[in-house]
Design a protein around this motif. Structure first.
Motif, short mmCIF file in Angstrom:
data_model
loop_
_atom_site.label_atom_id
_atom_site.label_comp_id
_atom_site.label_asym_id
_atom_site.label_seq_id
_atom_site.Cartn_x
_atom_site.Cartn_y
_atom_site.Cartn_z
N THR A 65 0.82 -1.20 0.00
CA THR A 65 0.00 0.00 0.00
C THR A 65 0.86 1.25 0.00
OG1 THR A 65 -1.68 -1.24 1.21
CG2 THR A 65 -1.87 1.15 1.23
N ASN A 66 0.49 2.23 -0.82
CA ASN A 66 1.19 3.52 -0.87
C ASN A 66 0.84 4.35 0.37
OD1 ASN A 66 2.24 2.92 -3.47
ND2 ASN A 66 0.29 3.53 -4.37
N SER A 70 -3.54 4.02 -1.44
CA SER A 70 -3.79 3.41 -2.75
C SER A 70 -2.78 2.30 -3.02
CB SER A 70 -3.72 4.47 -3.86
OG SER A 70 -2.39 4.93 -4.01
N ARG A 71 -3.00 1.56 -4.11
CA ARG A 71 -2.12 0.45 -4.48
C ARG A 71 -1.85 0.50 -5.98
NH1 ARG A 71 -4.80 -4.64 -1.19
NH2 ARG A 71 -4.57 -3.70 0.87
N ASP A 72 -0.70 -0.05 -6.38
CA ASP A 72 -0.30 -0.11 -7.79
C ASP A 72 -0.24 -1.57 -8.21
OD1 ASP A 72 0.08 2.70 -7.78
OD2 ASP A 72 2.06 2.42 -6.92
N GLN A 77 2.45 -1.01 -13.04
CA GLN A 77 2.12 -0.44 -11.74
C GLN A 77 1.04 0.64 -11.85
OE1 GLN A 77 3.71 -1.53 -8.38
NE2 GLN A 77 3.13 -3.04 -9.92
N ASN A 79 -2.36 2.47 -10.83
CA ASN A 79 -2.88 2.80 -9.51
C ASN A 79 -4.39 2.66 -9.41
OD1 ASN A 79 -3.81 5.16 -7.49
ND2 ASN A 79 -1.84 4.32 -6.87
N ASN A 80 -4.83 2.11 -8.27
CA ASN A 80 -6.26 1.89 -8.05
C ASN A 80 -7.00 3.16 -7.63
OD1 ASN A 80 -5.29 2.10 -5.39
ND2 ASN A 80 -6.58 0.44 -4.63
N GLN A 81 -6.30 4.23 -7.37
CA GLN A 81 -6.98 5.49 -7.04
C GLN A 81 -7.56 6.12 -8.30
OE1 GLN A 81 -4.42 8.52 -5.43
NE2 GLN A 81 -6.13 9.71 -4.67
N SER A 91 -12.19 4.61 -6.41
CA SER A 91 -11.43 4.86 -7.63
C SER A 91 -12.23 5.60 -8.68
CB SER A 91 -10.97 3.53 -8.22
OG SER A 91 -10.30 3.71 -9.44
N CYS A 99 -8.67 -4.05 -11.10
CA CYS A 99 -7.23 -4.13 -10.85
C CYS A 99 -6.73 -5.57 -10.96
CB CYS A 99 -6.90 -3.58 -9.47
SG CYS A 99 -7.28 -1.82 -9.28
#
Length: 148
Positions: A65-66, A70-72, A77, A79-81, A91, A99
């Motif tokens: 997790t960033n 969010s996550r890539d 990579q 991003n789910n945002q 999102s 994703c």
């Protein structure tokens, strides 16, 4: 408890089995086949370099997790945002994709999303790995041994 552990381990092995690690040349051929050579002014070497630094050319790449939650996902990579939808984060889903579809060995949907990102955003600077490791560098080594 042991049943949960066994199921979790099985899931990890199944996911790893469905992942694909590309060589630089395999990646270049995939990108070329999807019209990425020169796409928005970026060479195949730019794309291969970015994917190498983003994911080590691995379709299953996920690094946690960033800082913003969010996550890539996947080889680029994404991003789910902003670009894909998962159950963990609200999102915009700009690529209209789950994703989970970005972490399999079919990268055509990933490439379609990348095309959208480049055309709608600021180009390849949208990827920090490209900006830091590839921009304005000699990238000839990425395609040197590839028969393109």
């Amino acid at each position: 408890m042991s049943a949960i552990l066994i199921i979790s381990l099985f899931s990890c092995f199944f996911a790893a089995y469905n992942a694909k690690g590309f060589s630089k040349c395999q990646m270049a051929h995939q990108l070329k086949a999807h019209g990425m050579n020169g796409y928005y002014g970026y060479s195949l070497a730019d794309w291969v370099c970015m994917a190498e630094y983003a994911s080590n050319l691995n379709t299953l790449a996920f690094y946690g997790t960033n800082s913003n939650g969010s996550r890539d996902y996947g080889i680029f990579q994404l991003n789910n945002q902003r670009w894909c939808q998962d159950k963990n984060y609200p999102s915009k889903n700009g690529c209209n994709i789950k994703c989970s579809e970005l972490v399999d060995d079919d990268i055509s949907d990933d490439i379609n999303c990348v095309k959208r990102i480049v055309s709608e955003s600021k180009g390849m600077p949208a990827w920090m790995p490209w900006e830091k490791n590839c921009k304005n560098k000699d990238l000839s080594k990425y395609l040197a041994k590839c028969a393109l």
